[in-house]
Design a protein around this motif. Structure first.
Motif, PDB file in Angstrom:
ATOM      1  N   TRP A   8       1.023  -1.403   0.175  1.00 56.06           N
ATOM      2  CA  TRP A   8       0.151   0.346  -0.561  1.00 56.06           C
ATOM      3  C   TRP A   8       0.737   1.307   0.097  1.00 56.06           C
ATOM      4  O   TRP A   8       2.223   1.263   0.114  1.00 56.06           O
ATOM      5  CB  TRP A   8      -1.079  -0.173   0.802  1.00 56.06           C
ATOM      6  CG  TRP A   8      -0.442   0.261   2.675  1.00 56.06           C
ATOM      7  CD1 TRP A   8      -0.090   0.997   3.445  1.00 56.06           C
ATOM      8  CD2 TRP A   8      -0.157  -0.927   3.307  1.00 56.06           C
ATOM      9  NE1 TRP A   8       0.179   0.483   4.488  1.00 56.06           N
ATOM     10  CE2 TRP A   8       0.136  -0.630   4.400  1.00 56.06           C
ATOM     11  CE3 TRP A   8      -0.950  -2.355   3.611  1.00 56.06           C
ATOM     12  CZ2 TRP A   8       0.488  -1.378   5.521  1.00 56.06           C
ATOM     13  CZ3 TRP A   8      -0.443  -2.801   4.194  1.00 56.06           C
ATOM     14  CH2 TRP A   8      -0.230  -2.582   6.053  1.00 56.06           C
ATOM     15  N   ARG A   9       0.397   2.329  -0.035  1.00 55.17           N
ATOM     16  CA  ARG A   9       0.944   3.806  -0.353  1.00 55.17           C
ATOM     17  C   ARG A   9       1.312   4.170   0.588  1.00 55.17           C
ATOM     18  O   ARG A   9       0.148   4.116   1.133  1.00 55.17           O
ATOM     19  CB  ARG A   9       0.310   4.880  -1.192  1.00 55.17           C
ATOM     20  CG  ARG A   9       0.468   4.182  -2.486  1.00 55.17           C
ATOM     21  CD  ARG A   9      -0.282   5.426  -4.097  1.00 55.17           C
ATOM     22  NE  ARG A   9      -1.573   5.048  -3.655  1.00 55.17           N
ATOM     23  CZ  ARG A   9      -2.594   6.271  -3.727  1.00 55.17           C
ATOM     24  NH1 ARG A   9      -1.367   7.062  -4.925  1.00 55.17           N
ATOM     25  NH2 ARG A   9      -3.540   6.370  -4.285  1.00 55.17           N
ATOM     26  N   THR A  10       1.778   5.355   1.291  1.00 55.29           N
ATOM     27  CA  THR A  10       1.701   5.753   2.442  1.00 55.29           C
ATOM     28  C   THR A  10       2.136   7.097   1.715  1.00 55.29           C
ATOM     29  O   THR A  10       2.765   7.850   1.146  1.00 55.29           O
ATOM     30  CB  THR A  10       3.695   5.759   2.957  1.00 55.29           C
ATOM     31  OG1 THR A  10       4.343   6.156   2.663  1.00 55.29           O
ATOM     32  CG2 THR A  10       3.294   4.392   3.479  1.00 55.29           C
ATOM     33  N   ARG A  20       6.883   3.723   1.256  1.00 50.41           N
ATOM     34  CA  ARG A  20       6.199   2.538   0.844  1.00 50.41           C
ATOM     35  C   ARG A  20       6.136   1.107   1.486  1.00 50.41           C
ATOM     36  O   ARG A  20       7.116   0.985   2.213  1.00 50.41           O
ATOM     37  CB  ARG A  20       6.285   2.124  -0.899  1.00 50.41           C
ATOM     38  CG  ARG A  20       6.112   1.192  -1.172  1.00 50.41           C
ATOM     39  CD  ARG A  20       6.241   1.040  -3.230  1.00 50.41           C
ATOM     40  NE  ARG A  20       5.709   0.272  -3.279  1.00 50.41           N
ATOM     41  CZ  ARG A  20       4.791  -0.463  -4.142  1.00 50.41           C
ATOM     42  NH1 ARG A  20       4.328   0.816  -4.004  1.00 50.41           N
ATOM     43  NH2 ARG A  20       4.116  -1.234  -4.185  1.00 50.41           N
ATOM     44  N   ASP A  50       5.549  -2.523   1.372  1.00 58.28           N
ATOM     45  CA  ASP A  50       5.298  -3.219   0.040  1.00 58.28           C
ATOM     46  C   ASP A  50       4.889  -4.760   0.775  1.00 58.28           C
ATOM     47  O   ASP A  50       4.689  -5.900   2.145  1.00 58.28           O
ATOM     48  CB  ASP A  50       6.676  -4.152  -0.597  1.00 58.28           C
ATOM     49  CG  ASP A  50       7.399  -3.086  -1.114  1.00 58.28           C
ATOM     50  OD1 ASP A  50       6.487  -2.425  -2.110  1.00 58.28           O
ATOM     51  OD2 ASP A  50       8.516  -2.285  -1.323  1.00 58.28           O
TER      52      ASP A  50
END
Length: 415
Positions: free
Chosen positions: A349-351, A402, A404
């Motif tokens: 997901w994105r941060t 990021r 993963d």
């Protein structure tokens, strides 16, 4: 210097420190054990009696002199005469001569001359043949076998429960076992919850264009109760008028220690908390996502004021990070933080750049060897439905760009 200095954001710990420095301790009350459940213990609990109170049997069987049965075996059994019967609660202390035993039940006082307990299953007749002569087929492992010694858990004066802990069922039971019938606990903090926004209507009411069900008061009231507080007021105010000040007046009339506003603290044109309470609250931008806009202050009489963002996930996260620690500090709790696990992320997901992230997650327990953090939402601060599925927040530091799949993340448990 804070990361990203010059962007106008402050670190989470800086804002939290400001809150905690302004948090007063509540007065204490002395209550019966049952009334202490869910409260914070404010004085050590010391044993008023020994635990156990007396030497007692850990098994149903026979109290014996160890020397009489020390070499007992099927090939060379020991034969004893039963001279007494000791149920739990008896006050008897029968004499035991060599070659004698007393039938005894779990919890009953051990005769002064007994030095071991032989369970029924180690005799030829067991319970069915236990009041005449008995045949012991197996020796106890040692002298003192199956005897619970007086004071082995605690003796009079020992600290059984330390101040600063949450009183639950286990703690109440420990206090009772120690002969204590009342505990000194913190008074419950009195909290007012105020939602702001002209778009808000009661859940279940017909919705006109531009209106939404008001849910944050349900959310925050539940979180406050979960932190040991009493909710004395729930109100909703519109974007115009002096509703926030009126809410504070009403809350203080009810003795509120703390008023939590949700919404009205950001940078829009219609921000009722920010627009009306600038003389009482400081509004800051915190290096976190969600929950960047935060307001905090105190009234002249000392009531604490929190201004949280209005989006549900933002409000929930802000409560966890700032309001809950303040409520616990008020009550004298030693540990202000939720439990945290280190789990691998189930997906990527994105941060947010330069901000700590609090992402609602569930925990995948399908593989007992490796639990995994599974995002419950896509990260939007408005996703109240996904928030309802969450059992934790994945907490990702600001410097992590990021996440993963498989990356270890801190998971703060909230259920």
């Amino acid at each position: 210097m804070s990361r990203g200095a010059g962007d106008g954001l402050i670190d989470i710990e800086e804002h939290l420190a400001t809150v905690l420095e302004a948090t007063p301790a509540l007065d204490t009350v002395d209550v019966p054990l049952a009334a202490a459940l869910g409260r914070t213990l404010c004085e050590d609990v010391r044993a008023a009696v020994d635990i156990p109170v007396f030497d007692n049997s850990a098994m149903d069987g026979f109290s014996v002199r160890f020397d009489d049965v020390a070499v007992a075996s099927p090939a060379s059994p020991a034969r004893l005469r039963v001279v007494a019967d000791l149920p739990a609660g008896t006050a008897l202390d029968p004499a035991l001569a060599p070659g004698e035993a007393a039938r005894i039940m779990t919890g009953a006082p051990v005769p002064s001359e007994a030095t071991a307990i032989v369970p029924f299953e180690d005799t030829a007749g067991g319970l069915a043949d236990s009041l005449g002569d008995i045949t012991v087929l197996a020796a106890p492992a040692r002298a003192g076998a199956h005897i619970r010694r007086r004071g082995e858990d605690a003796v009079i004066g020992d600290v059984v429960l330390p101040a600063g802990i949450l009183v639950g069922a286990l703690q109440v039971a420990a206090a009772a076992a120690a002969g204590v019938d009342r505990l000194t606990v913190a008074r419950m903090p009195r909290v007012a919850i105020v939602s702001t926004g002209s778009e808000l209507v009661a859940p279940g009411a017909p919705l006109e264009r531009g209106q939404i069900p008001e849910s944050n008061s349900e959310l925050l009231a539940g979180l406050a109760v979960g932190a040991g507080a009493e909710v004395v007021l729930r109100a909703s105010v519109s974007d115009d008028g002096d509703g926030p000040r009126e809410a504070i007046t009403a809350a203080e009339a009810l003795g509120a220690d703390l008023v939590v506003f949700t919404g009205g603290v950001s940078a829009g044109a219609y921000e009722p908390v920010k627009n009306t309470l600038g003389d009482r609250m400081a509004f800051r931008r915190v290096r976190m996502q969600p929950g960047k806009p935060q307001g905090f202050g105190r009234t002249p009489s000392g009531t604490m004021l929190f201004g949280l963002p209005g989006n549900p996930v933002s409000a929930a996260v802000s409560f966890e990070v700032f309001v809950r620690p303040a409520l616990l500090r008020m009550q004298g709790r030693r540990d202000l933080r939720r439990p945290v696990l280190r789990l691998p992320a189930a997906t990527a997901w994105r941060t947010p750049p330069g901000r700590a992230q609090y992402l609602p997650v569930t925990i995948d327990r399908s593989d007992p060897g490796t639990w995994r953090a599974v995002p419950a939402t896509s990260g939007g601060s408005h996703l109240a439905g996904g928030l309802g599925r969450a059992e934790a927040y994945a907490v990702v530091p600001a410097e992590v760009g990021r996440v993963d799949a498989g990356d270890p993340v801190d998971v703060m448990l909230i259920t």
